[in-house]
Scaffold this motif. Structure first.
Motif, short mmCIF file in Angstrom:
data_model
loop_
_atom_site.label_atom_id
_atom_site.label_comp_id
_atom_site.label_asym_id
_atom_site.label_seq_id
_atom_site.Cartn_x
_atom_site.Cartn_y
_atom_site.Cartn_z
N MET A 168 0.86 -1.14 0.15
CA MET A 168 -0.01 0.04 -0.02
C MET A 168 0.90 1.40 0.00
O MET A 168 1.80 1.41 0.86
N PHE A 191 -1.09 -0.70 -4.44
CA PHE A 191 -2.10 -0.30 -4.50
C PHE A 191 -1.84 1.08 -3.87
O PHE A 191 -1.02 1.43 -2.89
N THR A 230 -6.63 1.49 3.30
CA THR A 230 -5.36 0.63 3.16
C THR A 230 -5.63 -0.50 4.31
O THR A 230 -4.50 -1.38 4.40
N ALA A 234 -0.32 2.70 5.20
CA ALA A 234 0.73 2.68 4.11
C ALA A 234 1.76 1.94 4.38
O ALA A 234 2.27 2.28 5.52
#
Length: 346
Positions: A168, A191, A230, A234
């Motif tokens: 993420m 992502f 997420t 992240a």
């Protein structure tokens, strides 16, 4: 040569006729095919960078053709199509010997330590160490767009962040740096969550690979929103703008053992931004900078471009004349437009 030239910080940038440069013994002169407008040039014009000495010619991300070589040059000849990192290493200091030319103790920076590429010709020192050969299929505009924002983002995401598939990634700011980071992280299989205050830029971010976008004007708590998207935060977060708010949010949105990458320049009141160090300690977070990229690492980036995994040409917005570019540089603080503006007519 025709060149954009200023004699006082925050003063007029005017196109004038100046003497053509000549190469140093270890340098070359390049005929500029295209050069990009970057917010770093605006910082130099504003007087934020102590390396910029007046009078000055800005411009640091460019590509073109070698037209003259110094007597000590071994690797290059007239007619070679090249680009160059905006931070060029001397090749002799301890940092260069360790492979870290981007933090050279005696770095050469066209457009900062020396006159730059808002001109028909630019002289480059330490050319054997720093020039990058361009593939025949890459046009000068695309190559110029790599020089600062894209290469720095590539190093930040790939070399510093070590982003891999399934991770993420949050990117704070969807200007030239942020859009580059979004494209690169998406190409690595991450992502990607893009954050900005402009819906037009966020829509463009989705075109470049962002999986989700957040408008910071409409959301009070950006770190919390990123953690929701997420499922915990992240793995890597990039401050691509360089402000106290984006830096703080970038660190705060990380999951445990995450990495914050600072690419956006922190100047003025933002230079010593508040950082949640309690979270850094408790969650074993990493804080890393990304300042340019070594010439020898360009091959990995160019390979991804040639094979179609990266498409920096999508980031190119307006193409302007030298005079139009000089005018645009003076108004860059208004963040007008989307993508990279390229000067390709001199």
């Amino acid at each position: 040569m025709r060149a954009a030239y200023f004699t006082e910080y925050q003063g007029p940038i005017e196109v004038q006729k100046l003497d053509d440069p000549t190469p140093a013994n270890g340098g070359v002169v390049i005929k500029v095919g295209a050069t990009g407008l970057c917010r770093s040039d605006w910082h130099g014009w504003m007087g934020h960078d102590s390396d910029v000495q007046l009078p000055h010619v800005p411009g640091h991300e460019f590509a073109g053709t070698v037209v003259a070589v110094g007597k000590d040059i071994k690797r290059w000849k007239e007619g070679d199509r090249v680009t160059v990192p905006f931070v060029s290493g001397c090749g002799h200091c301890p940092e260069c010997h360790s492979g870290n030319h981007q933090v050279c103790d005696h770095q050469f920076q066209p457009g900062f330590t020396h006159w730059g590429s808002f001109a028909e010709y630019v002289a480059i020192d330490y050319a054997d160490t720093n020039l990058v050969r361009l593939p025949d299929e890459m046009d000068f505009a695309t190559a110029a767009s790599l020089g600062c924002r894209f290469a720095t983002s590539f190093r930040g995401v790939i070399d510093q962040g070590k982003v891999s598939a399934g991770e993420m990634v949050a990117v704070h700011g969807a200007g030239g740096v942020g859009l580059s980071a979004i494209m690169i992280a998406a190409a690595a299989g991450a992502f990607v969550v893009a954050v900005d205050i402009d819906d037009t830029k966020l829509e463009f971010a989705k075109e470049l690979g962002a999986n989700a976008v957040l408008n910071a004007r409409a959301i009070d708590d950006i770190p919390a929103a990123i953690k929701d998207l997420t499922r915990g935060g992240a793995h890597v977060s990039v401050d691509a703008l360089g402000s106290a708010v984006t830096c703080f949010n970038s660190v705060s949105c990380l999951r445990k053992r995450g990495k914050h990458i600072q690419i956006g320049l922190m100047t003025g009141d933002h230079a010593h931004a508040k950082v949640p160090m309690d979270r850094v300690v408790a969650h074993e977070l990493e804080i890393l900078g990304s300042h340019g990229m070594q010439a020898f690492r360009y091959d990995a980036m160019i390979d991804m471009i040639v094979t179609g995994k990266l498409a920096p040409q999508k980031l190119i917005g307006d193409r302007v004349t030298l005079a139009e570019g000089a005018t645009a540089l003076m108004s860059m603080n208004h963040f007008a437009g989307t993508g990279v503006t390229i000067i390709d007519r001199f």
